[in-house]
Write a protein that holds these residues in place. Structure first.
Motif, PDB file in Angstrom:
ATOM      1  N   CYS A 192       1.582   2.242  -3.858  1.00  0.00           N
ATOM      2  CA  CYS A 192       1.297   2.514  -4.966  1.00  0.00           C
ATOM      3  C   CYS A 192       1.245   4.537  -5.290  1.00  0.00           C
ATOM      4  O   CYS A 192       1.465   4.460  -6.307  1.00  0.00           O
ATOM      5  CB  CYS A 192      -0.851   2.454  -4.634  1.00  0.00           C
ATOM      6  SG  CYS A 192      -0.582   0.866  -4.314  1.00  0.00           S
TER       7      CYS A 192
ATOM      8  N   ALA B 249      -6.716   0.512  -4.375  1.00  0.00           N
ATOM      9  CA  ALA B 249      -5.821   1.633  -4.728  1.00  0.00           C
ATOM     10  C   ALA B 249      -6.112   2.004  -6.686  1.00  0.00           C
ATOM     11  O   ALA B 249      -6.560   2.783  -6.580  1.00  0.00           O
ATOM     12  CB  ALA B 249      -4.976   1.033  -5.074  1.00  0.00           C
ATOM     13  N   SER B 250      -7.443   1.010  -7.291  1.00  0.00           N
ATOM     14  CA  SER B 250      -8.186   1.217  -8.311  1.00  0.00           C
ATOM     15  C   SER B 250      -8.878   1.931  -7.577  1.00  0.00           C
ATOM     16  O   SER B 250      -9.024   2.868  -8.873  1.00  0.00           O
ATOM     17  CB  SER B 250      -8.055  -0.619  -9.336  1.00  0.00           C
ATOM     18  OG  SER B 250      -7.463  -1.098  -9.558  1.00  0.00           O
TER      19      SER B 250
ATOM     20  N   ILE C  35      -0.681   6.637  -5.528  1.00  0.00           N
ATOM     21  CA  ILE C  35      -2.142   7.637  -6.271  1.00  0.00           C
ATOM     22  C   ILE C  35      -2.185   8.359  -6.472  1.00  0.00           C
ATOM     23  O   ILE C  35      -2.504   9.127  -7.363  1.00  0.00           O
ATOM     24  CB  ILE C  35      -2.694   6.413  -5.706  1.00  0.00           C
ATOM     25  CG1 ILE C  35      -3.041   4.804  -5.443  1.00  0.00           C
ATOM     26  CG2 ILE C  35      -4.228   6.997  -7.375  1.00  0.00           C
ATOM     27  CD1 ILE C  35      -2.729   4.282  -6.785  1.00  0.00           C
TER      28      ILE C  35
ATOM     29  N   TYR D 187      -3.629   3.702 -14.712  1.00  0.00           N
ATOM     30  CA  TYR D 187      -2.757   2.626 -13.334  1.00  0.00           C
ATOM     31  C   TYR D 187      -2.467   1.048 -13.689  1.00  0.00           C
ATOM     32  O   TYR D 187      -4.054   1.151 -13.987  1.00  0.00           O
ATOM     33  CB  TYR D 187      -3.753   2.642 -12.019  1.00  0.00           C
ATOM     34  CG  TYR D 187      -3.459   2.804 -11.079  1.00  0.00           C
ATOM     35  CD1 TYR D 187      -2.215   3.297 -10.570  1.00  0.00           C
ATOM     36  CD2 TYR D 187      -4.254   0.931  -9.919  1.00  0.00           C
ATOM     37  CE1 TYR D 187      -1.470   2.006  -9.199  1.00  0.00           C
ATOM     38  CE2 TYR D 187      -3.834   0.858  -8.873  1.00  0.00           C
ATOM     39  CZ  TYR D 187      -1.857   0.806  -8.474  1.00  0.00           C
ATOM     40  OH  TYR D 187      -2.461   0.557  -7.283  1.00  0.00           O
TER      41      TYR D 187
ATOM     42  N   PRO E 298       0.449  -1.205   0.288  1.00  0.00           N
ATOM     43  CA  PRO E 298       0.252  -0.277  -0.076  1.00  0.00           C
ATOM     44  C   PRO E 298       1.086   1.267  -0.155  1.00  0.00           C
ATOM     45  O   PRO E 298       0.571   2.144  -0.634  1.00  0.00           O
ATOM     46  CB  PRO E 298      -1.277  -0.022   1.238  1.00  0.00           C
ATOM     47  CG  PRO E 298      -0.860  -1.573   1.021  1.00  0.00           C
ATOM     48  CD  PRO E 298      -0.350  -2.170   0.727  1.00  0.00           C
TER      49      PRO E 298
ATOM     50  N   ASP F 211      -0.681  -3.949  -6.787  1.00  0.00           N
ATOM     51  CA  ASP F 211      -1.158  -4.427  -6.232  1.00  0.00           C
ATOM     52  C   ASP F 211      -2.474  -5.329  -5.600  1.00  0.00           C
ATOM     53  O   ASP F 211      -3.072  -5.818  -6.536  1.00  0.00           O
ATOM     54  CB  ASP F 211      -2.367  -2.384  -5.026  1.00  0.00           C
ATOM     55  CG  ASP F 211      -2.653  -1.843  -5.910  1.00  0.00           C
ATOM     56  OD1 ASP F 211      -4.429  -2.691  -5.447  1.00  0.00           O
ATOM     57  OD2 ASP F 211      -2.523  -1.518  -7.020  1.00  0.00           O
TER      58      ASP F 211
ATOM     59  N   ALA G  74      -7.484   5.275  -7.304  1.00  0.00           N
ATOM     60  CA  ALA G  74      -7.511   6.192  -8.841  1.00  0.00           C
ATOM     61  C   ALA G  74      -8.127   6.631  -9.822  1.00  0.00           C
ATOM     62  O   ALA G  74      -8.160   7.247 -10.642  1.00  0.00           O
ATOM     63  CB  ALA G  74      -6.597   4.832  -9.543  1.00  0.00           C
TER      64      ALA G  74
ATOM     65  N   SER H  28      -2.100  -1.328 -12.102  1.00  0.00           N
ATOM     66  CA  SER H  28      -1.997  -2.063 -10.624  1.00  0.00           C
ATOM     67  C   SER H  28      -1.699  -3.465  -9.984  1.00  0.00           C
ATOM     68  O   SER H  28      -1.813  -3.988 -10.745  1.00  0.00           O
ATOM     69  CB  SER H  28      -3.967  -2.471 -10.394  1.00  0.00           C
ATOM     70  OG  SER H  28      -3.864  -2.877  -8.782  1.00  0.00           O
TER      71      SER H  28
END
Length: 520
Positions: free
Chosen positions: A415, A446-447, A417, A437, A412, A441, A450, A439
């Motif tokens: 990432c 996170a997406s 973002i 993005y 994390p 992760d 994003a 990804s």
């Protein structure tokens, strides 16, 4: 058999295509578009006519008495091993048990007449062969609703057998084993019929979703890859993200696996399929190729890499399957030799991955010669590389700039973002830029963030089961467990929550209190 042959002749004369649909009783029938069966010849097994009444029903005695007869005969004609009422169009044919000791022996299909088998799909195939003979052309026998117990839920037709679940599970497994062997036999030995299985099995030819979209319909006008890309660009105009299922090497050079990954990625919400192309002989040094690497293909990196790359044949398969599924495809192109090879496909989009961010001369060559749009990931790079890319790929084409962290999986705290928000701000100056993005992760959080930062392309690795000897397999979402579908739905929820940049009164809003003379 005279009545049967007369019925076959009648069906052939009235048939509008070369499809024979054999209807089973699995739960997948609940999602089937029945209208698509109307153009072909439909064969019911046992009481599947309770779901859709076909032209010919093939029955075991038990089902003829306990279900079909009690519920009123719905099919147009019946084949069974018992005497039936004379007011029902039928023909009695012999019962011949299948020799379980010789699973791969299906020679009697060609040498014997029509018969009732323990496994009625064998009888249905034999009937299909007779129909093909009468039609004088090859017929495609499509098996629908043959889930063999793999899908939970109530079947398309209620089960009156009274069998215990333990018995039923063993029975389904035996049926499936025989069916797979039958399918292989037909593919290897018969040229008058073919078998198409509709479902999500390893041996399935198309998914139910494909079937419902009319993939088997004759003369279906399928879009080419460039048309599909233009449709994707319409999503961007609506600020809707593009979901990319990144196959990497997880197809492991296997045609059936590649086809299934494409089908399942499409079914689970992918907008695009991304593969990789590298020239193994020149991308790696001789020392790297000789280095130890354990895989089913051998003990060196060379053994592994040469066998998991897409061959010319597999690129043909990729193109065919993506067109059939109406899903756009593109590729990460890792070296100049591969780039020159990929030009023949006239792709409107290619990717230059983080892996080659230090191959500056190659990147410059692509910028000077490629006429389409470009995706660039920024893993293991800094702001200097960002500026290099922005200067290099400025023009009238789109530059998809994807924040990426080259860690597998990315924790994390890596990432970052916020970089995507920075890319969104850069659009004011670099109008061809599209933030996104890539990804690496775990999960979708996170997406989702994003999306809030402005990402319009989301790229995620996918796999089909676990193969711990494949590079970066651990970070990929398992489509066999529906993980990509969950990821897509979670990110779409974030898109919904993000909403519009325009502040206005939403139709879901209301004031809690009315205005009165004291608080006006």
């Amino acid at each position: 058999m005279e009545k049967t042959l007369s019925k076959i002749k009648e069906l052939v004369e009235n048939s509008k295509d070369n499809k024979i649909y054999v209807v089973g009783k699995g739960p997948s029938l609940n999602k089937l578009d029945k209208d698509l069966l109307k153009e072909g010849i439909v064969i019911n097994l046992n009481d599947s006519e309770r779901f859709y009444a076909g032209h010919i029903g093939i029955l075991h005695s038990f089902w003829a008495h306990h279900s079909v007869e009690k519920n009123g005969f719905k099919a147009g004609f019946y084949l069974t091993d018992r005497e039936m009422s004379s007011d029902v169009a039928n023909d009695k044919i012999p019962f011949i048990p299948h020799n379980l000791g010789h699973f791969d022996s299906f020679g009697d299909l060609e040498n014997q007449g029509l018969y009732i088998s323990d496994f009625l799909f064998i009888s249905a195939l034999k009937l299909g062969m007779l129909i093909a003979d009468a039609a004088g052309k090859k017929m495609e026998v499509v098996f629908i609703g043959f889930d063999f117990g793999s899908i939970k839920g109530k079947g398309g037709v209620e089960d009156f057998s009274g069998y215990t679940s333990e018995f039923t599970n063993v029975m389904f497994k035996t049926q499936e084993d025989i069916f797979v062997r039958l399918k292989t036999y037909v593919e290897d030995h018969l040229d008058t019929v073919s078998i198409t299985h509709v479902g999500e099995k390893e041996y399935s030819d198309i998914s139910l979703g494909q079937f419902n979209r009319g993939s088997l319909a004759p003369n279906k006008n399928l879009k080419d890859n460039n048309q599909l890309y233009q449709e994707l660009m319409l999503k961007l105009e609506k600020d809707l993200p593009i979901f990319v299922a990144e196959l990497t090497n997880n197809h492991i050079g296997d045609e059936r696996r590649l086809r299934k990954m494409i089908r399942m990625s499409k079914e689970q919400g992918a907008d695009a399929i991304k593969v990789q192309k590298r020239d193994v002989a020149t991308f790696y040094t001789p020392e790297e190729l000789k280095s130890p690497y354990k895989s089913p293909f051998g003990d060196t990196l060379k053994d592994y890499r040469e066998n998991v790359e897409l061959t010319e044949h597999l690129f043909d398969v990729l193109i065919e399957e993506c067109k059939r599924n109406e899903i756009f495809w593109f590729a990460s192109v890792l070296d100049k030799n591969s780039y020159e090879y990929m030009l023949k496909f006239d792709l409107p989009l290619i990717k230059l991955p983080s892996t080659i961010s230090n191959h500056r001369n190659y990147l410059k060559h692509v910028a000077e010669t490629f006429k389409g749009d470009v995706v660039v990931s920024t893993g293991f790079t800094d702001q200097e590389y960002e500026q290099f890319v922005l200067d290099l790929f400025s023009g009238d084409y789109r530059l998809f700039l994807l924040q990426c962290t080259s860690s597998y999986p990315a924790p994390p705290d890596s990432c970052n973002i916020g970089v995507i928000h920075h890319y969104s701000e850069l659009r004011k100056t670099y109008t061809n830029l599209v933030p996104g993005y890539s990804s690496h992760d775990v999960g979708a959080l996170a997406s989702q963030i994003a999306i809030g930062a402005g990402a319009l392309m989301l790229e995620k690795h996918v796999k089909l089961g676990n193969l711990d000897w494949v590079h970066f397999d651990g970070v990929a979402l398992d489509i066999s467990k529906n993980e990509f579908n969950k990821y897509v739905n979670d990110v779409k929820l974030a898109t919904t929550i993000k909403g519009s940049k325009t502040k206005e009164i939403h139709d879901k809003e209301h004031h809690k209190y009315k205005v009165n003379k004291f608080n006006n």
